[in-house]
Scaffold this active site. Sequence first.
Site, PDB file in Angstrom:
ATOM      1  N   LYS A 160      32.354  44.388  41.920  1.00  0.00           N
ATOM      2  CA  LYS A 160      31.940  45.460  41.250  1.00  0.00           C
ATOM      3  C   LYS A 160      32.760  46.229  40.256  1.00  0.00           C
ATOM      4  O   LYS A 160      33.753  45.869  40.230  1.00  0.00           O
ATOM      5  CB  LYS A 160      31.607  46.867  42.326  1.00  0.00           C
ATOM      6  N   TYR A 248      31.896  54.100  43.811  1.00  0.00           N
ATOM      7  CA  TYR A 248      31.684  54.120  45.271  1.00  0.00           C
ATOM      8  C   TYR A 248      31.015  55.492  45.638  1.00  0.00           C
ATOM      9  O   TYR A 248      30.220  55.538  46.432  1.00  0.00           O
ATOM     10  CB  TYR A 248      33.271  54.253  45.895  1.00  0.00           C
TER      11      TYR A 248
HETATM   12  P1  NAD Z   1      44.040  42.841  38.391  1.00  0.00           P
HETATM   13  O1  NAD Z   1      44.402  43.480  37.018  1.00  0.00           O
HETATM   14  O2  NAD Z   1      44.814  43.014  39.362  1.00  0.00           O
HETATM   15  O3  NAD Z   1      43.588  41.487  38.336  1.00  0.00           O
HETATM   16  C1  NAD Z   1      42.489  40.909  37.224  1.00  0.00           C
HETATM   17  C2  NAD Z   1      42.618  39.289  37.171  1.00  0.00           C
HETATM   18  O4  NAD Z   1      41.920  38.964  36.084  1.00  0.00           O
HETATM   19  C3  NAD Z   1      44.096  39.099  36.397  1.00  0.00           C
HETATM   20  O5  NAD Z   1      45.201  39.002  37.264  1.00  0.00           O
HETATM   21  C4  NAD Z   1      43.835  37.823  35.787  1.00  0.00           C
HETATM   22  O6  NAD Z   1      44.136  36.772  36.805  1.00  0.00           O
HETATM   23  C5  NAD Z   1      42.453  37.806  35.583  1.00  0.00           C
HETATM   24  N1  NAD Z   1      42.051  38.192  34.049  1.00  0.00           N
HETATM   25  C6  NAD Z   1      41.703  37.048  33.264  1.00  0.00           C
HETATM   26  N2  NAD Z   1      41.514  37.601  31.904  1.00  0.00           N
HETATM   27  C7  NAD Z   1      42.041  38.873  32.120  1.00  0.00           C
HETATM   28  C8  NAD Z   1      42.250  39.679  30.807  1.00  0.00           C
HETATM   29  N3  NAD Z   1      41.656  39.600  29.702  1.00  0.00           N
HETATM   30  N4  NAD Z   1      42.988  40.741  31.207  1.00  0.00           N
HETATM   31  C9  NAD Z   1      43.407  41.163  32.426  1.00  0.00           C
HETATM   32  N5  NAD Z   1      43.220  40.322  33.603  1.00  0.00           N
HETATM   33  C10 NAD Z   1      42.496  39.118  33.166  1.00  0.00           C
HETATM   34  O7  NAD Z   1      42.404  43.701  38.696  1.00  0.00           O
HETATM   35  P2  NAD Z   1      41.937  43.972  40.200  1.00  0.00           P
HETATM   36  O8  NAD Z   1      42.280  45.234  40.802  1.00  0.00           O
HETATM   37  O9  NAD Z   1      42.056  42.584  40.905  1.00  0.00           O
HETATM   38  O10 NAD Z   1      40.353  43.870  39.620  1.00  0.00           O
HETATM   39  C11 NAD Z   1      39.679  42.684  39.527  1.00  0.00           C
HETATM   40  C12 NAD Z   1      38.014  42.992  39.934  1.00  0.00           C
HETATM   41  O11 NAD Z   1      37.965  43.561  41.094  1.00  0.00           O
HETATM   42  C13 NAD Z   1      37.445  44.137  38.921  1.00  0.00           C
HETATM   43  O12 NAD Z   1      36.101  43.969  38.542  1.00  0.00           O
HETATM   44  C14 NAD Z   1      37.462  45.331  40.031  1.00  0.00           C
HETATM   45  O13 NAD Z   1      36.604  46.593  39.638  1.00  0.00           O
HETATM   46  C15 NAD Z   1      37.299  44.651  41.306  1.00  0.00           C
HETATM   47  N6  NAD Z   1      37.897  45.366  42.469  1.00  0.00           N
HETATM   48  C16 NAD Z   1      37.132  45.508  43.241  1.00  0.00           C
HETATM   49  C17 NAD Z   1      37.694  46.313  44.411  1.00  0.00           C
HETATM   50  C18 NAD Z   1      36.900  46.618  45.842  1.00  0.00           C
HETATM   51  O14 NAD Z   1      37.237  47.137  46.722  1.00  0.00           O
HETATM   52  N7  NAD Z   1      35.537  45.766  45.974  1.00  0.00           N
HETATM   53  C19 NAD Z   1      39.039  46.684  44.380  1.00  0.00           C
HETATM   54  C20 NAD Z   1      39.836  46.181  43.269  1.00  0.00           C
HETATM   55  C21 NAD Z   1      39.357  45.633  42.356  1.00  0.00           C
END
Ligand code: NAD
Length: 406
Positions: A160, A248
Amino acid sequence: MVETRRRFLAIGGGAAAASLALSIRPAAALMQDRGAVRATGQDMPGNVELPASPPEPGSSDSIGFAIVGLGGYALNQMMPRFEQAKGAHIAAIVSGNPDKLRRVGDAYGIPADARHSYETFGNIAGDDRIDAVYIALPSGLHAEWAIQAFAAGKHVLCEKPMALSSAECERMIAASRRADRKLMIAYRSHFEPHNMQAMELMAQDATGQLRLIRAENSYRMQPTTPAENWRVDRALAGGGPLEDLGIYSLQAALYLAGEMPESISASTFKPADDPRFAQIFAHVSSHWRFPSGAVAQIATSYDSAGINFAEARGTTGALTLKPATSYSGQKMTLESGGDRRELSPGDPSVQFAGQLDHFVDAIRNNTPIRTPGEMGLRDLRLMEAIYAAAATGRTVHLNPDGTMRG
Ligand code: NAD
């Protein structure tokens, strides 16, 4: 009353399908100037605990997933949960950071030829070990990578928000249909026992006739800039807290009410001279009216003390979830006719593997998906309506599928 309400929330049925066939509506102004974005390698997030030894290999009929994006959520929440799922395993990983590919690949026992960079991702097309792709990239990259996964003939479980505009969602759904592959949005609360029981209780009018929903998801973000953090970069995060957290509350309002809003008014705020909010909003607040006469107040913020809360108040009682949609620790109270009960329907941590099991079932047995692309599209339409209402200062009127009227 309840049947009337629930009728309005049907997902993926005639209304959604028909509106997809209409010409693509221009995205709200906010969505138009995002600029080009691309997947790039990032450092290993802090506090990641990789498995001490690789998980058992999946059985021969287990569904193999390629994990695209090795960020905090994929590494800390989803990847460790594959072992708890009944028929899913991690078959491949995709990252732009070779060191992360090596460390994560070794920890999860991923074969060297199943560790891909973003440039070699297309090779998964010929790889029968991979049935599905789980997209955990920044939100502005979901559409592009989901469409690439469909082009490679794989099913897609997408984090999401589904994307950052309804037009992107429509393209993803079209790609899924063209490829004849499944698309599910990882809305984990639909697999979390408290939220599932809340949906059932509201469908049974446990609080009498619904009058008011309030929901809020907020926290205070540390100092940062768009160059340092994709969550404050409009190209990757859209308007910011609404897409990330407020989704959410938006979802809870819909599944507690069981109907679509018919109108929305809203306001946004961003403080001047704060690098966190150079490109995104700090707060987004909206007021919804439902056809039944019930109303909802939805607030989200990246700059206020943390809260994760949803409440439905009816003519005879109230259902309160606080925290409502966290990873764990959900609390739910039902007040009804002078009685107050805490409800503990189960362990919230089952939500992660639960969504994997559900998706696996849909892939194997063609069962309906509870959180399909059409639901993600509906939610992006509502976000566009919220931003349009805030930008114009006017109440936006909606069609039953969430598109704006007039
Ligand atoms: P994060 O910043 O920790 O990780 C993002 C990852 O994407 C990076 O580590 C990298 O591996 C990759 N990436 C590739 N291109 C990138 C760029 N240009 N800039 C930054 N990162 C890039 O983020 P996250 O918290 O893991 O979130 C990732 C996704 O998961 C988002 O869509 C977020 O909304 C979703 N999410 C969902 C939940 C849930 O509870 N369902 C919780 C947190 C995040």
